[in-house]
Scaffold this motif. Sequence first.
Motif, PDB file in Angstrom:
ATOM      1  N   UNK A  99       0.857  -1.180   0.000  1.00 29.30           N
ATOM      2  CA  UNK A  99       0.000   0.000   0.000  1.00 29.30           C
ATOM      3  C   UNK A  99       0.899   1.237   0.000  1.00 29.30           C
ATOM      4  N   UNK A 100       0.649   2.149  -0.938  1.00 32.11           N
ATOM      5  CA  UNK A 100       1.544   3.286  -1.165  1.00 32.11           C
ATOM      6  C   UNK A 100       1.684   4.196   0.046  1.00 32.11           C
ATOM      7  N   UNK A 101       0.679   4.247   0.930  1.00 32.89           N
ATOM      8  CA  UNK A 101       0.792   5.146   2.095  1.00 32.89           C
ATOM      9  C   UNK A 101       1.919   4.731   3.034  1.00 32.89           C
ATOM     10  N   UNK A 102       2.432   3.524   2.889  1.00 32.05           N
ATOM     11  CA  UNK A 102       3.564   3.091   3.718  1.00 32.05           C
ATOM     12  C   UNK A 102       4.796   3.958   3.478  1.00 32.05           C
ATOM     13  N   UNK A 103       4.946   4.489   2.271  1.00 30.36           N
ATOM     14  CA  UNK A 103       6.097   5.350   1.965  1.00 30.36           C
ATOM     15  C   UNK A 103       6.141   6.565   2.892  1.00 30.36           C
ATOM     16  N   UNK A 104       4.996   7.198   3.064  1.00 28.34           N
ATOM     17  CA  UNK A 104       4.935   8.393   3.905  1.00 28.34           C
ATOM     18  C   UNK A 104       5.266   8.052   5.357  1.00 28.34           C
ATOM     19  N   UNK A 105       4.734   6.954   5.862  1.00 27.07           N
ATOM     20  CA  UNK A 105       5.024   6.545   7.241  1.00 27.07           C
ATOM     21  C   UNK A 105       6.522   6.325   7.435  1.00 27.07           C
ATOM     22  N   UNK A 106       7.163   5.657   6.478  1.00 28.50           N
ATOM     23  CA  UNK A 106       8.592   5.378   6.593  1.00 28.50           C
ATOM     24  C   UNK A 106       9.399   6.668   6.489  1.00 28.50           C
ATOM     25  N   UNK A 107       8.989   7.600   5.608  1.00 28.11           N
ATOM     26  CA  UNK A 107       9.673   8.901   5.519  1.00 28.11           C
ATOM     27  C   UNK A 107       9.608   9.652   6.839  1.00 28.11           C
ATOM     28  N   UNK A 108       8.450   9.618   7.483  1.00 26.67           N
ATOM     29  CA  UNK A 108       8.238  10.385   8.705  1.00 26.67           C
ATOM     30  C   UNK A 108       8.758   9.684   9.955  1.00 26.67           C
ATOM     31  N   UNK A 109       8.595   8.363  10.032  1.00 29.97           N
ATOM     32  CA  UNK A 109       8.899   7.633  11.258  1.00 29.97           C
ATOM     33  C   UNK A 109      10.090   6.693  11.147  1.00 29.97           C
ATOM     34  N   UNK A 110      10.549   6.447   9.922  1.00 27.11           N
ATOM     35  CA  UNK A 110      11.612   5.465   9.736  1.00 27.11           C
ATOM     36  C   UNK A 110      11.058   4.054   9.854  1.00 27.11           C
TER      37      UNK A 110
END
Length: 197
Positions: A99-110
């Motif tokens: 799911x593409x929203x995982x990219x944002x989570x990883x950018x923000x939280x690692x």
Amino acid sequence: MTAARFELPHPMPTRLLTVAEYAALGETEFGYTELLEGRLLMSPSPGLAHNDAMGELFVAIKSALPTGFGVTQDLDLDLEINPPDQPGFVRRPDLIVFHAEARQRIREQGGLLRASDAVLVVEIVSPSSKRTDYHDKRGDYAEAGVPYYWVVDLEPPVSLLACHEAGEFGYADDGEFTGIFRSTQPFPFEFDLDTLV
């Protein structure tokens, strides 16, 4: 961005690692690692035919993905089998559709991609990984709740075993395909497996 060089701890860890401790180890120059119930597993890097097939499948899957999904190659996947403070499980599939929203989570939280982010994982069988890909990883991905699992075997005739989540029974097989592989799940996809060799 340059990845950190991985140095094996001397001596090797005497305790089991969490996913966060594993992730902090960084990359290796001589292969890849996975984490199985807190134990570090080292494997050699795959060969040319394996990498060529992975690249071809990546391009084909990427072009078929609907909006809202991404695909990546050869990246750690936290299976989320144990709580974060317990010995962890991390596999490194050849391909992960997520799911593409995982990219944002990883950018923000690692952190790592998680099994709950994944829609499909693909493993390409290497000579030394046949049992692992068909049996061990199949069980791990099913336990982690990854909805779809494909195993590609490059031994002629090239084949693809497609599996889907079947509740408490793990994965159920959708069939082993040669030649043209067609699927509607988890997204419409058609691919000529013979182009992989």
